[in-house]
Scaffold this motif. Structure first.
Motif, PDB file in Angstrom:
ATOM      1  N   CYS A 118       0.860  -1.187   0.000  1.00 39.97           N
ATOM      2  CA  CYS A 118       0.000   0.000   0.000  1.00 39.97           C
ATOM      3  C   CYS A 118       0.894   1.235   0.000  1.00 39.97           C
ATOM      4  CB  CYS A 118      -0.904   0.003   1.237  1.00 39.97           C
ATOM      5  SG  CYS A 118      -1.862   1.530   1.439  1.00 39.97           S
ATOM      6  N   VAL A 125      -0.962  -5.624   0.353  1.00 35.80           N
ATOM      7  CA  VAL A 125      -2.348  -5.643  -0.119  1.00 35.80           C
ATOM      8  C   VAL A 125      -2.536  -6.908  -0.942  1.00 35.80           C
ATOM      9  CG1 VAL A 125      -4.122  -4.474  -1.474  1.00 35.80           C
ATOM     10  CG2 VAL A 125      -2.435  -3.137  -0.183  1.00 35.80           C
ATOM     11  N   CYS A 151      -7.423  -0.814   0.818  1.00 34.05           N
ATOM     12  CA  CYS A 151      -6.340  -1.444   1.575  1.00 34.05           C
ATOM     13  C   CYS A 151      -6.938  -2.060   2.839  1.00 34.05           C
ATOM     14  CB  CYS A 151      -5.278  -0.419   1.919  1.00 34.05           C
ATOM     15  SG  CYS A 151      -3.999  -1.047   3.046  1.00 34.05           S
ATOM     16  N   SER A 156      -7.222   2.846   2.593  1.00 37.72           N
ATOM     17  CA  SER A 156      -6.965   3.739   1.459  1.00 37.72           C
ATOM     18  C   SER A 156      -7.467   3.115   0.162  1.00 37.72           C
ATOM     19  CB  SER A 156      -5.472   4.020   1.330  1.00 37.72           C
ATOM     20  OG  SER A 156      -4.994   4.655   2.484  1.00 37.72           O
ATOM     21  N   LEU A 158      -7.420   1.987  -3.599  1.00 35.01           N
ATOM     22  CA  LEU A 158      -6.368   1.628  -4.553  1.00 35.01           C
ATOM     23  C   LEU A 158      -7.017   1.137  -5.840  1.00 35.01           C
ATOM     24  CD1 LEU A 158      -4.083  -0.493  -2.192  1.00 35.01           C
ATOM     25  CD2 LEU A 158      -3.672   1.855  -2.932  1.00 35.01           C
TER      26      LEU A 158
END
Length: 842
Positions: A118, A125, A151, A156, A158
């Motif tokens: 991450c 991840v 994540c 977060s 992604l």
């Protein structure tokens, strides 16, 4: 007529003398005989092309322009597939992985099973697994683009990984600095600027021996087309991969024509083809330099380097960080194919049940493709190996591996010397593969000179008895045993006694050596190699053992830098001692002598220049004020302007390959009528181009300059070759011998180092005997000849052998032994030693 035979009646194309022949179907059949005896004419120009034409006709496809071969009748033909020596892919972006689709499957694997860090919290991840069926198609290529995952550690957002992220040919995966090429090209400014010889150009003083103003203008216009900015007032800087593509490979764009400099562009550009800056410069500013000399001179203006960001790996940082089973896709691409197979097997054993459902189909396809490639003898290659860097034999075997996977039956396969570049050990493997194709119910027709291949065939057809007009007949057709006992068979003579010479050519000993210290390019293991000078030296070893890395990547490139100022850096090594004993280095490889049909042996060796001068000196030519220029088919004046001296016109077939038809104005003669009216010894210039080299020798026997060049071409085994035969139709071996003849025609007083890449390619053993005498003659005059070679018959006759191995790829790169052929044969632990021992005991 038997359904189990291909029956040919009255074949008379080129030098074939109205031959009748029956070829058994569903067998491994070898065509052999002297170079130029008619093998390729019957195999490719007659059988393959007619098989392809009949197949297209049966499908109702247009076959206009695909003329029938000159033969009374052919029956029993099957749809045909050819595997020749000409590499079809010269794209610098193509690799072994992309060409074989291995990299495509690997991209799917990484898109589905890849772990990544991450960027916010640095934690791992895991992949967002799903159970949908994997299929590699245009939908799968972009699957997941735009989707987001979270994540599991910090939440977060992604982007979900897709196949595109691992493609260096697409923006999502390519390194932004080099746009996925892995290399950069910079103009060396200090070599372009000279205040004492300057041209005022937008406030900058510039001088360039090739006309800097036009050079930089062309770059600027190209920049507009490609979409990058280029300010001549500022330092040129680094244009990265865009410049690399532009300078060395050109582009095809009709829109670019309107931006071209104000001088009248050539016809190719008017048709919409931008030829690239380098071609543009070469065409206008040769300054009398030879092609190789010009290339070196151009090389000094550019500095090519590995991309500083991706370190040559081509992919962006985010893609390089994704790992499967602890390895990035870059690490896998740098493994040998054998190593990749081992990694895939280890991965399979470690997969969870869910991962196995996702990766199972991909792993199966990967292993099948890898198995075929390893079986075919190229397991030492890596997936990131540039496809244009492959030898003719390597490219041929990659295509052969693809055919193995097709499972087709009832096909006529026509192969041109598939043993090129193979050690004798690997030849045995190849024979097994060809037998597999045969056992599927196919007819496998192989043009071959290798003794083991001939002995392993079901049926052998020998052409001869000579080459060119002295060939074109069937000497014998039968089993290998019948060939061996035939009284007039040249091949049979070598089958019963494989030795070219009883012992190496005796000569005075020299104590001088060329020593390469610390060689560690590619798979070379930091070795030290001593090469005795004024000797005929063979560098041997199985495919991928490091021969080319040592001789061409290190020695050749180091010599180019030292003697010619080339900018391309050599492979990794510590030092080279002994340069003081060498005046120059000449490298003769198997790369094409020209990529356009206009180039041929006569133009490349410059003998055509002398021939044109002979015609210009004829009284009728002088009366008409004709100069040697009028007898050139490459420039306006005497050539036919309808076909621009090509003799043929290209017809666009839309969804089919373009075809060539004879020019309706000159009827293939290339020249205007008034030029053809001028004759030397009763022959016009077009008829000379249609002559064989041996016939031309007799015609020009009173012209020493012409005779000297033609004689060398004949001595290297090309006496059968037509002077005007397009360079694009020459095999790798023929192209190499044309280059060798050109270098030999320059003369010299010794102390030259010749580097040759498998000079026996395309040669019958009888022709190799002649080549051996020529190479020995070079050494007798104080030169050193190094051949990278697999042909055991030649290796047994050299002065010194340097054997590398023990295997290919990571398992190679070691110096196993060095000494005379007899000395090497005593090393039972080396594959070359074992093969030499068996040969020398015959």
């Amino acid at each position: 007529m038997s359904p189990n035979e291909i029956i040919i009646r009255g074949a008379r194309m080129h030098n074939l003398k109205n031959i009748n022949l029956s070829i058994p179907k569903n067998k491994l059949v070898v065509f052999t005989g002297l170079s130029g005896s008619g093998k390729s004419t019957l195999a490719f120009d007659t059988l393959y092309k007619e098989g392809a034409r009949q197949f297209m006709e049966s499908l109702g496809l247009v076959t206009d322009g695909m003329s029938k071969p000159q033969v009374d009748m052919i029956s029993g033909l099957s749809p045909s597939i050819s595997v020749d020596q000409h590499p079809g892919n010269r794209n610098p972006r193509s690799t072994v992985g992309t060409a074989t689709e291995l990299f495509t499957y690997l991209r799917v694997l990484y898109a589905r099973l890849g772990h990544r860090p991450c960027p916010k919290c640095g934690q791992d991840v895991p992949p967002a697994l799903n159970l949908k069926e994997l299929s590699i198609d245009e939908n799968e290529e972009n699957a997941g683009e735009g989707d987001m995952v979270a994540c599991p550690h910090c939440g977060s957002p992604l982007p979900e990984i897709s196949m595109t992220n691992f493609s260096f040919n697409k923006p999502a995966g390519a390194c932004p600095t080099c746009t996925g090429l892995g290399v950069m090209a910079d103009i060396i400014l200090e070599k372009c600027f000279d205040p004492t010889k300057s041209l005022k150009n937008n406030g900058v003083l510039i001088w360039d021996p090739f006309n800097a103003e036009r050079f930089l203008t062309t770059l600027q216009r190209a920049g507009q087309h490609y979409g990058f900015t280029f300010d001549i007032d500022q330092p040129i800087g680094d244009l990265g991969a865009v410049q690399h593509d532009l300078l060395f490979y050109g582009v095809n764009s009709k829109q670019f024509t309107q931006h071209f400099p104000t001088h009248k562009p050539p016809s190719t550009v008017l048709k919409g083809n931008f030829e690239g800056v380098i071609t543009n410069l070469k065409r206008r500013y040769t300054d009398g330099l030879t092609e190789s000399g010009l290339k070196v001179k151009l090389d000094t203006l550019f500095a090519r380097q590995t991309c500083p960001d991706c370190k040559g790996t081509r992919l962006c940082l985010e893609s390089r960080q994704v790992k499967v089973n602890g390895c990035s896709i870059i690490e896998i691409s740098q493994m040998s194919l054998e190593g990749v197979a081992a990694w895939i097997q280890a991965l399979t054993d470690s997969l969870s049940e869910e991962e196995r459902l996702i990766a199972g189909p991909v792993v199966v396809d990967l292993m099948e493709r890898l198995s075929r490639l390893i079986t075919i003898g190229v397991g030492y290659l890596t997936m990131d190996r540039s496809y244009p860097s492959l030898s003719a034999g390597e490219g041929q075997r990659l295509r052969l591996a693809a055919l193995l996977g097709s499972g087709l039956t009832g096909v006529l396969y026509v192969l041109d010397e598939p043993t090129i570049g193979l050690h004798q050990r690997d030849t045995t493997r190849l024979i097994k593969v060809l037998r597999q194709l045969r056992d599927l119910g196919n007819t496998v027709l192989v043009i071959e000179h290798d003794i083991e291949m001939i002995e392993s065939a079901d049926y052998v057809i020998e052409f001869g008895p000579g080459a060119g007009k002295y060939g074109g007949e069937i000497v014998i057709a039968g089993t290998p045993a019948e060939i061996t006992t035939h009284p007039t068979s040249i091949t049979g003579k070598y089958l019963s006694n494989r030795r070219l010479a009883e012992k190496p050519h005796p000569r005075n000993q020299s104590s001088h050596q060329l020593v390469i210290n610390g060689a560690k390019e590619n798979n070379l293991k930091d070795i030290c190699v001593s090469i005795p000078l004024e000797r005929l030296v063979a560098v041997t070893g199985v495919s991928g053992s490091g021969k080319s890395s040592l001789v061409f990547d290190i020695l050749d490139r180091a010599a180019r830098c030292k003697y010619y100022g080339a900018s391309e850096p050599p492979g990794k090594y510590q030092s080279i001692e002994g340069w003081e004993y060498i005046d120059r280095v000449v490298t003769v490889d198997q790369s094409p002598i020209g990529r356009i049909p206009r180039s041929n042996a006569a133009t490349y060796t410059e003998v055509f220049t002398s021939i044109r001068e002979v015609f210009a000196s004829v009284q009728e030519a002088r009366q008409r004020n004709l100069t040697s220029r009028h007898f050139s088919f490459n420039v306006p004046g005497g050539r036919c302007e309808r076909c621009e001296g090509a003799g043929v016109l290209s017809i666009n077939m839309h969804f089919l390959p373009d075809i060539q038809v004879r020019c309706p104005v000159c009827h293939g003669m290339r020249f205007k009528k008034e030029i053809l009216a001028v004759k030397h010894q009763g022959v016009n210039i077009a008829q000379v181009l249609d002559m064989s080299i041996d016939d031309a020798l007799n015609l020009f026997n009173m012209n020493p300059e012409v005779v000297n060049r033609l004689k060398i071409l004949s001595e290297v085994g090309l006496g059968y070759l037509q002077l005007g035969q397009p360079a694009t139709t020459l095999s790798g071996g023929e192209a190499q011998r044309v280059k060798l003849a050109k270098e030999l025609s320059r003369g010299g007083k010794g102390h030259t180092l010749y580097l040759l890449d498998e000079p026996t390619t395309g040669l019958h053993l009888a022709d190799i005997t002649r080549l051996l005498l020529l190479l020995q003659r070079l050494v007798d005059t104080g030169n050193t000849v190094i051949v990278v070679e697999h042909n055991l018959e030649l290796v047994a006759a050299v002065d010194w052998v340097i054997d590398l191995g023990p295997e290919g790829g990571n398992a190679g790169g070691q110096l196993l032994a060095a000494g005379t052929p007899l000395y090497i044969s005593q090393f039972a632990n080396t594959i070359t030693g074992q093969c030499l021992k068996q040969l020398l005991s015959v």
